[in-house]
Design an enzyme around this catalytic site. Structure first.
Site, short mmCIF file in Angstrom:
data_model
loop_
_atom_site.label_atom_id
_atom_site.label_comp_id
_atom_site.label_asym_id
_atom_site.label_seq_id
_atom_site.Cartn_x
_atom_site.Cartn_y
_atom_site.Cartn_z
N ASN A 149 38.21 20.97 51.44
CA ASN A 149 39.02 21.44 52.58
C ASN A 149 38.42 22.65 53.31
O ASN A 149 38.54 22.78 54.51
CB ASN A 149 40.48 21.69 52.18
CG ASN A 149 40.64 22.70 51.08
OD1 ASN A 149 39.69 23.06 50.39
ND2 ASN A 149 41.86 23.17 50.90
N ARG A 157 33.20 32.31 48.17
CA ARG A 157 34.00 33.27 47.40
C ARG A 157 33.77 33.15 45.89
O ARG A 157 34.29 33.93 45.13
CB ARG A 157 35.47 33.25 47.81
CG ARG A 157 36.28 32.10 47.42
CD ARG A 157 37.66 32.30 48.06
NE ARG A 157 38.59 31.34 47.56
CZ ARG A 157 39.81 31.20 48.04
NH1 ARG A 157 40.22 31.94 49.04
NH2 ARG A 157 40.61 30.32 47.54
N LYS A 172 28.55 22.83 42.64
CA LYS A 172 28.79 21.39 42.79
C LYS A 172 29.83 21.22 43.89
O LYS A 172 31.03 21.34 43.65
CB LYS A 172 29.31 20.82 41.47
CG LYS A 172 29.05 19.35 41.23
CD LYS A 172 29.68 18.39 42.21
CE LYS A 172 31.17 18.22 42.06
NZ LYS A 172 31.74 17.42 43.18
N PRO A 173 29.38 20.95 45.15
CA PRO A 173 30.35 20.78 46.24
C PRO A 173 31.05 19.42 46.14
O PRO A 173 30.59 18.53 45.42
CB PRO A 173 29.50 20.86 47.50
CG PRO A 173 28.10 20.60 47.08
CD PRO A 173 27.99 20.79 45.60
N ALA A 174 32.14 19.28 46.88
CA ALA A 174 32.87 18.00 46.90
C ALA A 174 32.01 16.91 47.54
O ALA A 174 31.26 17.19 48.49
CB ALA A 174 34.17 18.16 47.68
N GLY A 230 40.45 23.27 43.18
CA GLY A 230 40.75 21.85 43.38
C GLY A 230 42.09 21.52 42.76
O GLY A 230 42.97 22.40 42.65
N SER A 231 42.24 20.28 42.34
CA SER A 231 43.55 19.83 41.88
C SER A 231 43.86 20.36 40.48
O SER A 231 42.96 20.62 39.68
CB SER A 231 43.58 18.30 41.86
OG SER A 231 42.65 17.82 40.91
N GLU A 252 41.60 27.87 40.49
CA GLU A 252 42.41 28.01 41.70
C GLU A 252 42.87 26.60 42.05
O GLU A 252 42.10 25.80 42.57
CB GLU A 252 41.55 28.65 42.79
CG GLU A 252 42.38 29.37 43.82
CD GLU A 252 42.69 28.47 44.97
OE1 GLU A 252 43.77 27.85 44.95
OE2 GLU A 252 41.85 28.37 45.87
N ARG A 280 47.15 25.11 60.11
CA ARG A 280 45.74 25.48 59.97
C ARG A 280 45.04 24.42 59.13
O ARG A 280 45.59 23.92 58.15
CB ARG A 280 45.63 26.84 59.30
CG ARG A 280 44.26 27.45 59.35
CD ARG A 280 44.32 28.92 58.94
NE ARG A 280 44.72 29.07 57.55
CZ ARG A 280 43.89 29.40 56.56
NH1 ARG A 280 42.62 29.60 56.80
NH2 ARG A 280 44.34 29.52 55.33
N CYS A 286 45.57 24.73 50.32
CA CYS A 286 46.38 24.86 49.09
C CYS A 286 47.50 25.88 49.24
O CYS A 286 48.49 25.81 48.54
CB CYS A 286 45.49 25.18 47.89
SG CYS A 286 44.42 26.57 48.17
N GLU A 383 52.09 18.19 46.67
CA GLU A 383 51.37 18.89 47.73
C GLU A 383 51.11 17.87 48.84
O GLU A 383 50.46 16.84 48.60
CB GLU A 383 50.04 19.39 47.13
CG GLU A 383 49.52 20.61 47.77
CD GLU A 383 48.31 21.17 47.02
OE1 GLU A 383 47.75 20.49 46.15
OE2 GLU A 383 47.93 22.30 47.34
N SER A 443 45.31 34.83 53.67
CA SER A 443 43.96 34.92 53.10
C SER A 443 43.22 36.12 53.70
O SER A 443 43.26 36.34 54.90
CB SER A 443 43.17 33.66 53.41
OG SER A 443 43.76 32.57 52.75
P1 ADP Z 1 41.05 16.80 45.38
O1 ADP Z 1 42.15 15.90 44.93
O2 ADP Z 1 41.47 17.92 46.25
O3 ADP Z 1 39.82 16.10 45.86
P2 ADP Z 1 39.73 17.27 42.91
O4 ADP Z 1 40.18 18.20 41.84
O5 ADP Z 1 39.67 15.83 42.59
O6 ADP Z 1 40.68 17.61 44.10
O7 ADP Z 1 38.31 17.70 43.47
C1 ADP Z 1 37.88 19.02 43.65
C2 ADP Z 1 36.42 19.10 43.21
O8 ADP Z 1 36.38 18.80 41.82
C3 ADP Z 1 35.48 18.13 43.87
O9 ADP Z 1 34.21 18.76 44.02
C4 ADP Z 1 35.38 17.00 42.87
O10 ADP Z 1 34.16 16.29 42.94
C5 ADP Z 1 35.42 17.78 41.59
N1 ADP Z 1 35.84 17.04 40.38
C6 ADP Z 1 36.78 16.09 40.26
N2 ADP Z 1 36.89 15.70 38.96
C7 ADP Z 1 35.98 16.41 38.25
C8 ADP Z 1 35.59 16.52 36.88
N3 ADP Z 1 36.15 15.76 35.93
N4 ADP Z 1 34.61 17.38 36.55
C9 ADP Z 1 34.04 18.16 37.49
N5 ADP Z 1 34.36 18.14 38.78
C10 ADP Z 1 35.31 17.29 39.17
#
Ligand code: ADP
Length: 478
Positions: A149, A157, A172-174, A230-231, A252, A280, A286, A383, A443
């Site tokens: 996001n 940060r 490790k980016p998304a 993330g989640s 977070e 926004r 989040c 959410e 923020s």
């Molecule tokens: P969202 O539902 O917001 O995508 P996630 O928690 O699935 O949230 O993803 C946030 C980040 O965590 C992403 O970079 C995703 O690739 C990573 N991610 C998801 N599952 C794992 C895991 N088991 N180990 C490491 N990174 C993960």
């Protein structure tokens, strides 16, 4: 566009040549293919991070500060390039992407300033038989995992305080938004090389195999810290995995922010706050207001004015100057928002505006206001992560606080009132890591960002943010 991995300062394809596609969510067009790392690649990143750690820890705070400041300057000089990449890979309107560059780069500048101010402590033993120094030391190699996001800010940060404290970092980016971070890798790598820093201080590993990456890296005792945004579901997995070697963790995680409008609220402020807290980043935030709790005597006025403001949103590609509402990041995200809204409407709620998933290309969802939602409805408990405002009512402050706190999450909360006593009571009693009083945007690089309950632990930003990356060593002397 940078599409290869950064293993230290080497920009290389995945060792097995694998790639994965990145799409523009506004058009569903294929943008580019990006290196899809596997085990050999992230192992190399950890080898490098681990080898560089002790030398990097000994670099002077001033050199680390100078490096962060130069990275900041270069990101700001290339602001539009960063902003365009973000708009193309995740959909936010270009002006908001520029805003994210300001905000995300702000952490680089802030922690450049904090790098030279890391405090320790000296004291005499109360018994008079000795002295103690308490000295901060870097925790060691860090794994930073970031969401889609805010592709730049969620990473800066973490990277900035880690570097300031003397840690090496693997990022490790998304997988939905790898391009922004790979471009940041170019900037970081250039600055580190110019300064002669050891190779491996920062690596950036894009992959579709996130699960394997975290499992394998966390099983390696050389990794000492995991920082994650993330989640809550993924956060719990990472915390479990951290148990094996007792790695430090900062989490977070998700939110379900209440937005309380009291009987005496200044409605102009409340509406401005609602727009900031809800719209926004297309609502994909989040700390986004997830539940609007409005005093029953003001509910109609609030609903009418918010609906009127939502009518003004112009949907389109984020690179078009007229666009104020871009697409959601993926089909999956758009479908989740649509399902939550459809279910609420099927159970008797009403859409004052929006609520209909558009046909055609792009993962668009309209600005939507919903009223008359039952208290058990999923949309109040999950959410939303989309431009949907759900308005419910309350009769007195006790009820508002009870409803606001009736969630497993505790990231942000917002409250609007003109009464100083009510404001203080809300600030005290709302169960959240962050409370906005008469403000919908909270923020700030200078503030500690983070949650309580299932929104996680640890703080990012502020003077507190660097503490997540240091261990305290106590040295006793006669
Ligand atoms: P969202 O539902 O917001 O995508 P996630 O928690 O699935 O949230 O993803 C946030 C980040 O965590 C992403 O970079 C995703 O690739 C990573 N991610 C998801 N599952 C794992 C895991 N088991 N180990 C490491 N990174 C993960």
């Amino acid at each position: 566009m940078i599409t290869n991995l950064w293993l230290g300062t080497s920009n290389v394809p995945a060792s097995d040549g694998a790639t994965f596609p990145v799409y523009d969510p506004a058009t569903e067009e294929h943008l580019v293919d990006v290196a899809d790392a596997s085990s050999a690649d992230w192992s190399k990143a950890l080898d490098l991070a681990s080898a560089a750690q002790s030398e990097w820890a000994q670099w002077s705070p001033q050199s680390r500060s100078d490096i962060l400041r130069e990275i900041y300057d270069e990101v700001m000089a290339r602001k539009d390039e960063f902003a365009e990449l973000m708009t193309r890979e995740m959909g936010k309107p270009f002006a908001q992407a520029q805003g994210e560059v300001d905000y995300g780069a702000g952490y680089l500048r802030w922690f450049a300033e904090e790098a030279v101010r890391l405090p320790g402590r000296f004291a005499q033993s109360p018994a008079g038989n000795g002295t103690m120094t308490i000295q901060p030391e870097p925790v060691g190699p860090v794994l930073a995992i970031t969401p889609w996001n805010f592709p730049l800010a969620m990473a800066t940060r973490k990277i900035a305080p880690a570097l300031a404290a003397g840690c090496t970092v693997i990022v490790k980016p998304a997988e939905l938004t790898p391009l922004t971070m790979l471009l940041l890798g170019e900037v970081i790598s250039g600055v580190l090389t110019r300064h002669g820093a050891p190779d491996g201080v920062v690596s950036i590993v894009t992959t579709t195999k996130a699960k394997d990456l975290s499992k394998e890296l966390q099983a390696d005792k050389r990794l000492r810290k995991v920082t994650f945004t993330g989640s809550t579901r993924t956060g719990k997995i990472l915390v479990e995995q951290s148990a094996q070697h007792l790695q430090r963790t900062s989490m977070e995680l998700g939110g379900n922010a209440p937005f309380i409008v009291c009987e005496d609220a200044d409605m102009d402020l409340a509406i401005e706050g609602a727009i900031a807290a809800k719209m926004r980043n297309n609502g994909e935030v989040c700390v986004a207001a997830n539940r609007f709790l409005v005093h029953s005597s003001r509910a109609q006025e609030f609903t009418d004015r918010l609906t009127q403001r939502f009518q003004g949103y112009v949907t389109g590609h984020g690179m078009e100057a007229t666009t104020t509402l871009g697409p959601l990041v993926s089909a999956q995200q758009r479908d989740k928002v649509a399902q939550l809204v459809d279910a609420a409407l099927a159970h008797g709620a009403t859409a004052a505006i929006g609520g209909i998933r558009p046909e055609g290309r792009g993962y668009f969802y309209p600005a939507t206001v919903i009223t008359g939602v039952g208290s058990d409805e999923d949309i109040l408990h999950e959410e939303i992560f989309g431009p949907v405002a759900v308005i419910t009512t309350f009769e007195d402050l006790d009820e508002a606080i009870a409803k606001a706190n009736d969630t497993d999450f505790g990231l942000a909360a917002y409250a609007f009132t003109e009464n100083v006593h009510t404001a203080q009571r809300l600030a005290n009693e709302l169960e959240a890591g962050m409370v906005g009083i008469n403000r919908g945007a909270l923020s700030d690089v200078a503030a500690p960002f983070g949650g309580v309950k299932q929104s996680g632990f640890g703080r990012e930003g502020g003077t507190e943010g660097i503490e997540e990356y240091v261990n305290l060593k106590y040295v006793a002397r006669p």
